[in-house]
Each structure stands twice: as structure tokens, then as C-alpha cells.
Scaffold this motif. Structure first.
Motif, PDB file in Angstrom:
ATOM      1  N   VAL A 460      31.057 -61.750  18.301  1.00  0.00           N
ATOM      2  CA  VAL A 460      30.349 -61.080  19.397  1.00  0.00           C
ATOM      3  C   VAL A 460      28.866 -61.381  19.506  1.00  0.00           C
ATOM      4  O   VAL A 460      28.262 -61.113  20.544  1.00  0.00           O
ATOM      5  N   PRO A 497      24.344 -60.225  22.096  1.00  0.00           N
ATOM      6  CA  PRO A 497      25.762 -60.375  22.455  1.00  0.00           C
ATOM      7  C   PRO A 497      26.006 -61.730  23.126  1.00  0.00           C
ATOM      8  O   PRO A 497      25.195 -62.178  23.942  1.00  0.00           O
ATOM      9  N   ARG A 498      27.107 -62.376  22.797  1.00  0.00           N
ATOM     10  CA  ARG A 498      27.418 -63.687  23.354  1.00  0.00           C
ATOM     11  C   ARG A 498      27.665 -63.609  24.862  1.00  0.00           C
ATOM     12  O   ARG A 498      27.332 -64.535  25.594  1.00  0.00           O
ATOM     13  N   ALA A 502      31.324 -59.116  25.518  1.00  0.00           N
ATOM     14  CA  ALA A 502      31.116 -58.807  24.100  1.00  0.00           C
ATOM     15  C   ALA A 502      30.311 -57.522  23.952  1.00  0.00           C
ATOM     16  O   ALA A 502      30.615 -56.665  23.104  1.00  0.00           O
TER      17      ALA A 502
END
Length: 512
Positions: A460, A497-498, A502
Motif C-alpha cells: 500500500v 499511499p500508492r 490503497a
């Protein structure tokens, strides 16, 4: 009075030195080592920081993977290869499984309850057996749901306050072990159980530091009164003993209350108390459960902080490794979900990252020394009775014949041509968790809790180097603070967060 004790100790050291020198003339030779001075031996040569690197250098200079040192009459054996450590500590474990005398920690600070630090004997066997009953590989699986839940809460804390990632890692470690050991659910930032344990562990680290207190070299000093000039160590020991006592009693009392009220969560304490038998003294059995539960926290917290902090540092230096791991996760784990323990076999590169983080900057470079209870002969060398046996775990895990380019972070070294974990590459945990009868019985649980945390972070978060106010990349120093459990020097990182998905998943998982 103090001067008389010191003079007496010096006289005894001289007599012991002369006796040993005379009696050893016709015995097998000692392993090679740096030149020793009369009486004090190698006292003036002993390193005070990054000792493992000095020991490794001495071994290479002497062309031997086993060397002998002597400090004021105390024999020290350095084992610089897995072969020597395994042959002595595993195959000769009957005589090399004791612990050195720890005057400050065990005798003055009250840590003699911990089977990780206590002398080899009946009580040690009883506590270790109690621990192993609940933490062999199959039994340890019972705690995986708790490890998963605590990891999800950890991800949420990182999302809310990424700059304090070290604090969140420590909270993760504490939450995991307090839940497993006592069934305690840690929610608050200033949790009293966490605070008590951290004070106790901090004082343990100070008390066990090599050379920190003269009483370790001259044990008779432990008898001087607290008010005596120079006896500040006695006053410190008294205060630190209070911390270790609180750490043992506070969470255990809470666990027993929950059990009696029928509100207890499954834990080591609840499982163990259910198995008490009337064939033994119940009070003694309960005391053993209490001591074993407290020992669990001692070994788990700092190691978790060290490994996960090292993982983050490694990702800053190796973005290509992070990208490869994330691609692997994306190909295995369904969108909108986080990795599970059942995914581990299908995530070999993630597992390789965990193994490499543990090898690259291993937590305890010298482990916890063993002690010999009787004399031994090894490779024609004499290992004197009472020797302190030091496995140089750092040297073992940085052996270039076993791990080419040992100072580089290369998870792929553990991956075979079939894309799976290569069984021909020596697993770092064969050295990381100790040797022989002193091998860490909680190693399966420790690895699983670290694996799920690292796999979940990779799933994530993007872990990158931060930018300063001028838009320039902030480089970490990659330096480490030497200690019994080494940790990276403070460094900054960016945890984002990606994807928006996520971010949403972290928030929803934390509420489950």
C-alpha cells in the motif's frame, strides 16, 4: 572498604593468572589470538564499539575462524564462521549452553527470571519447554489473526502520521507481543503496559552494555552499600529493578483478571494457565508462566523495530527492489485486499526482501554470548571451562563466500532459477536466532509478524527519500547505532499511499 575489595580482587586475579599459566603448559594450545599482556591479557585491545568488525579483522589477520582472547583472567572464544559456531554450540551444546554471569542485570536488577538470560539448568529447561509448547510452528499459527489485525492498525497509524514511523513500529511490536503474551489489546498511545515494558527494556540495555559497570569485572563490589562513594550503580540497579518488576507484574495481573471475568482473549498466558496441573506446586507453575510471558517481550520488541526500520532504509537505497516486490504483490493479491499469510509461498521475492533485511544489517551482531561449563577440545585447540563463547553473527552473515557482495542489499540472492526461494542459499535465520539449546524458541512467530508487516507496507505504500524545502533529495546516512540490538541512526523517509484505492483500503481495514 572499596579499595580493600579492589586490592583483594587484583591479588586473586594475579594468583589465578599464574596458576592457569603454570597448569596449562602441558595442555593443548589455545586458539590463536592477539598477543596477551601478563595478568590483564587483551584488556587494552578490546574494542568498545562495532566489536564484531574488529573481531572479524583479527580473525582474517590471524587466518583463523576461531580466536581466543583473555581479559583479566576471563577466557573469550570468538567464533567467526557458521561452521565453528554450529560445531561448538550445536554439536557440543551439552557443555556450551550456559550464560556468562551477569551481575548487574541478573543479580542486582532482577532479570534472573528471564530464561533468555538465566544460567543453564532445571528452571531454564522448564521455562523453555513451557514456551515451546505454545510456539512451535503449528501452534504459532493461532496468533496470525492477531498479527494481521495489529498490522492493519499499524498501516493506519503510518497513513495518519508518517513522520513518526519509528514510534509506530515500536507500537506495532508492543501491540503484537502484548496481545500474544497476555491477550491485551493496546489502543492508546500512552498505554501503561507499553510504557512499563519500554522503561524496563531501556534499563536492560543500559545494564547489559559491555564494560558499562565495574561490578561485572569485580563482582564483590555488589556488596557495598548504596550510600558508599562510587556506588551509584547500586542506586541505578535498585531503580531499574523496579521497572523489571512492574513489567512482569502489571500485564500478568491484568491478564488474570480478564481470565477470571471470562473476558480474556486467547494468549500464551491463558493457554498456559489452563494447562496447570496439581502434580506440581501451582504457585510455582504460575510464577513460571509469569516469567516466561515477560521474557517474550524482552526478545521481540527491539528486534522488530530494528528489522522493519532496516527494511525502510533498504527501500530508500533500492527502489528497484521495492518496485519488483510491489509488482509481485499486485500479480498475486486481489485488488482491494492486503496480503495474507496464505499468500507467502506465492510471494517469494517479498520473503527474500525480509530475509535480506535481516541479513544485511542483522539485529544482534554478536547475539547473546554462551558460556562453557567444562573444558572442550576442538580442532586440537583447548576451550577452557568457563569460557565466554561469542558467535560473530555479523561476520557469518557477511561471509563473501556464502553471500557474494555481502554489504550490498540483494534480495535476489535468495531466489533460485525457478523463481522460488533457493534452498541452497543458507537461510540467515540459521544464525540470526542463535545456536544450539539457546536458539530463540520464538523465531517462527518473530518471522511471521515481521513478514506480514513488510508485505503489507509494500502493498500500500511507496517508500521514497523525502525532499527538503528547496526540493532537494534528503539522503540518509545509512549509519547504525551500535548496541545489543542495533538500529539505524534516525533518518527521514516519505511514506505515501500508492493509489487512492490503497488509501481507502488502509482506512477501511483499520476499522475491521
Amino acid at each position: 572498604m572499596e579499595s580493600n575489595h579492589i586490592i583483594l580482587a587484583l591479588i586473586c586475579s594475579v594468583v589465578l593468572y599464574l596458576y592457569k599459566r603454570r597448569s596449562s603448559r602441558h595442555l593443548a594450545p589455545l586458539p590463536p589470538g592477539p598477543r596477551k599482556l601478563p595478568i590483564i591479557g587483551n584488556l587494552l585491545d578490546m574494542p568498545t564499539t562495532f566489536e564484531w568488525e574488529t573481531y572479524d579483522r583479527w580473525c582474517k589477520e590471524l587466518g583463523s575462524d576461531i580466536i581466543h582472547l583473555e581479559v583479566a583472567g576471563t577466557s573469550i572464544i570468538i567464533m567467526n564462521s557458521s561452521e565453528v559456531a554450529e560445531e561448538l554450540l550445536d554439536q557440543h551444546s551439552a557443555i556450551h549452553s550456559d550464560r556468562p554471569r551477569l551481575v548487574m542485570v541478573n543479580e542486582l536488577m532482577g532479570w534472573n527470571f528471564s530464561f533468555g538470560l538465566m544460567a543453564y539448568g532445571d528452571e531454564w529447561r522448564a521455562q523453555r519447554k513451557l514456551f515451546q509448547q505454545e510456539f512451535h510452528p503449528q501452534a504459532a499459527e493461532r496468533f496470525q489473526p492477531l498479527e494481521t489485525r495489529v498490522t492493519h492498525q499499524f498501516l493506519y497509524r503510518l497513513l495518519q502520521d508518517p513522520k513518526n514511523y519509528v514510534h509506530h513500529i515500536r507500537h506495532l511490536a508492543a501491540s503484537t507481543i502484548l496481545g500474544i503474551a497476555y491477550g491485551i489489546d493496546v489502543q492508546e498511545e500512552n498505554d501503561p503496559y507499553v510504557d512499563a515494558a519500554e522503561r524496563a527494556l531501556e534499563s536492560l540495555g543500559l545494564g547489559i552494555a559491555p564494560g558499562a559497570f565495574l561490578v561485572e569485572s569485580i563482582p564483590v563490589l555488589k556488596y557495598i552499600p548504596e550510600w558508599f562513594p562510587g556506588a551509584s550503580f547500586k542506586r541505578k540497579a535498585k531503580e531499574w529493578a523496579r521497572y523489571s518488576s512492574i513489567m512482569r507484574e502489571l500485564p500478568y495481573t491484568a491478564a488474570k483478571e480478564h481470565i477470571s471475568q471470562g473476558t480474556a482473549q486467547p494468549s500464551f498466558t491463558s493457554y498456559s494457565l489452563e494447562k496447570l496441573t496439581e502434580s506440581e506446586d501451582v504457585v510455582e507453575q504460575e510464577k513460571r508462566v509469569q516469567s516466561t510471558a515477560a521474557t517474550m517481550y524482552t526478545g521481540a520488541t527491539d528486534s522488530t523495530v530494528s528489522v522493519i526500520s532496516t527494511f525502510i532504509l533498504a527501500m530508500l537505497a533500492n527502489p528497484e527492489a521495492q518496485k519488483r516486490a510491489q509488482e509481485e504483490i499486485d500479480s498475486v493479491v486481489q485488488a482491494g485486499e492486503l496480503p495474507r499469510f496464505s499468500d507467502q509461498e506465492r510471494l517469494p521475492y517479498v520473503t527474500a526482501i525480509v530475509k535480506e533485511a535481516m541479513r544485511w544489517k542483522n539485529v544482534t551482531p554478536l547475539g547473546i554470548p554462551h558460556a562453557s561449563t567444562s573444558e572442550d577440545i576442538y580442532r586440537g585447540y583447548r576451550i577452557p571451562a568457563g569460557s565466554i563463547m561469542v558467535p560473530n553473527i555479523w561476520a557469518i552473515l557477511h561471509n563473501e563466500n556464502m553471500y557474494p557482495e555481502p554489504h550490498a542489499f540483494k534480495p535476489e540472492r535468495f531466489i533460485g532459477t525457478d523463481g522460488k526461494i533457493n534452498p541452497l542459499i543458507k537461510d540467515p535465520d540459521t544464525a540470526l536466532f542463535g545456536f544450539g539449546r539457546r536458539i530463540c524458541p520464538g523465531r517462527f512467530m518473530a518471522f511471521s509478524s515481521i513478514w506480514i508487516a513488510i508485505a503489507s507496507m509494500l502493498a500500500v505504500f511507496d517508500i521514497t527519500k523525502p525532499l527538503d524545502e528547496n526540493g532537494c533529495v534528503v539522503e540518509p546516512t545509512y549509519e547504525y547505532i551500535p548496541s545489543m540490538a542495533c538500529v539505524p541512526a534516525p533518518f527521514e523517509c516519505s511514506l505515501k499511499p500508492r493509489t487512492a484505492q490503497a488509501d481507502e483500503m488502509i482506512r477501511s481495514m483499520a476499522l475491521d
